[in-house]
Design a protein around this motif. Structure first.
Motif, short mmCIF file in Angstrom:
data_model
loop_
_atom_site.label_atom_id
_atom_site.label_comp_id
_atom_site.label_asym_id
_atom_site.label_seq_id
_atom_site.Cartn_x
_atom_site.Cartn_y
_atom_site.Cartn_z
N MET A 121 9.69 5.19 -5.70
CA MET A 121 9.22 3.93 -5.16
C MET A 121 10.35 2.91 -5.11
O MET A 121 10.51 2.18 -4.14
N VAL A 122 11.17 2.85 -6.16
CA VAL A 122 12.32 1.95 -6.20
C VAL A 122 13.33 2.31 -5.11
O VAL A 122 13.89 1.44 -4.46
N GLU A 123 13.53 3.61 -4.89
CA GLU A 123 14.43 4.06 -3.82
C GLU A 123 13.89 3.63 -2.45
O GLU A 123 14.67 3.25 -1.56
N PHE A 124 12.58 3.68 -2.27
CA PHE A 124 11.95 3.24 -1.03
C PHE A 124 12.19 1.74 -0.82
O PHE A 124 12.54 1.31 0.29
N GLU A 125 12.03 0.96 -1.87
CA GLU A 125 12.30 -0.48 -1.77
C GLU A 125 13.75 -0.75 -1.40
O GLU A 125 14.04 -1.61 -0.56
N LYS A 126 14.65 0.00 -2.01
CA LYS A 126 16.08 -0.16 -1.73
C LYS A 126 16.38 0.17 -0.27
O LYS A 126 17.10 -0.57 0.41
N ARG A 127 15.84 1.27 0.20
CA ARG A 127 16.06 1.66 1.60
C ARG A 127 15.48 0.63 2.56
O ARG A 127 16.08 0.31 3.59
N THR A 128 14.33 0.06 2.22
CA THR A 128 13.71 -0.97 3.06
C THR A 128 14.62 -2.19 3.13
O THR A 128 14.83 -2.75 4.22
N ARG A 129 15.19 -2.61 2.00
CA ARG A 129 16.12 -3.75 2.00
C ARG A 129 17.35 -3.46 2.86
O ARG A 129 17.83 -4.34 3.58
N GLN A 130 17.83 -2.22 2.81
CA GLN A 130 18.99 -1.86 3.62
C GLN A 130 18.67 -1.97 5.11
O GLN A 130 19.46 -2.50 5.89
N VAL A 131 17.51 -1.48 5.51
CA VAL A 131 17.10 -1.56 6.91
C VAL A 131 16.92 -3.02 7.32
O VAL A 131 17.35 -3.43 8.41
N LEU A 132 16.34 -3.83 6.46
CA LEU A 132 16.17 -5.26 6.77
C LEU A 132 17.52 -5.94 6.94
O LEU A 132 17.69 -6.78 7.83
N GLY A 187 6.23 8.95 -8.28
CA GLY A 187 6.75 8.22 -9.43
C GLY A 187 7.50 6.94 -9.07
O GLY A 187 7.79 6.66 -7.91
N ASN A 188 7.80 6.19 -10.10
CA ASN A 188 8.41 4.87 -9.96
C ASN A 188 9.82 4.93 -9.39
O ASN A 188 10.22 4.08 -8.61
N LYS A 189 10.57 5.96 -9.77
CA LYS A 189 11.95 6.08 -9.29
C LYS A 189 11.99 6.21 -7.77
O LYS A 189 12.80 5.55 -7.10
N SER A 222 0.83 -1.21 0.00
CA SER A 222 0.00 0.00 0.00
C SER A 222 0.87 1.26 0.00
O SER A 222 0.60 2.21 -0.75
N ILE A 223 1.90 1.28 0.82
CA ILE A 223 2.79 2.44 0.87
C ILE A 223 3.55 2.59 -0.45
O ILE A 223 3.71 3.70 -0.95
N LYS A 224 4.02 1.47 -1.02
CA LYS A 224 4.69 1.53 -2.32
C LYS A 224 3.77 2.14 -3.38
O LYS A 224 4.20 2.97 -4.18
#
Length: 95
Positions: free
Chosen positions: A31-42, A27-29, A17-19
């Motif tokens: 959103m991709v940065e958000f996914e990347k930051r989430t992976r880093q935190v994980l 925009g998509n760029k 939902s947040i994505k």
């Protein structure tokens, strides 16, 4: 020690939902940065789960900041980390 990371169904739903909101607004760029930051935190909590502050109600539940507008709540167990949900920080506080 490396912990296994398990996503609850609510975590998956709130993450998607947040994505979607990010993609629609910025925009998509972004959103991709958000996914990347989430992976880093994980990756960080996988090896150092106590790095983020615990909530007042339960020391095993912690709030990991992904971005100033988004946090992830997770519970530390013996050998795994349960991702409980993602939270838009602009909403009313959850805890």
């Amino acid at each position: 020690m490396k912990y296994a990371i398990i996503f609850s169904s609510e975590a998956i739903d709130t993450f998607e939902s947040i994505k979607e909101q990010i993609s629609e607004r910025w925009g998509n760029k972004t959103m991709v940065e958000f996914e990347k930051r989430t992976r880093q935190v994980l990756n960080v909590i996988e090896t150092s789960p106590f790095i983020f502050q615990s909530i007042s109600l339960n020391n095993n539940i912690r709030r990991g900041f992904i971005h100033r507008n988004c946090s992830m709540f997770y519970e530390i167990k013996e050998t795994e980390i349960d991702i409980l949900f993602f939270w838009d920080n602009r909403q009313e506080p959850v805890f």
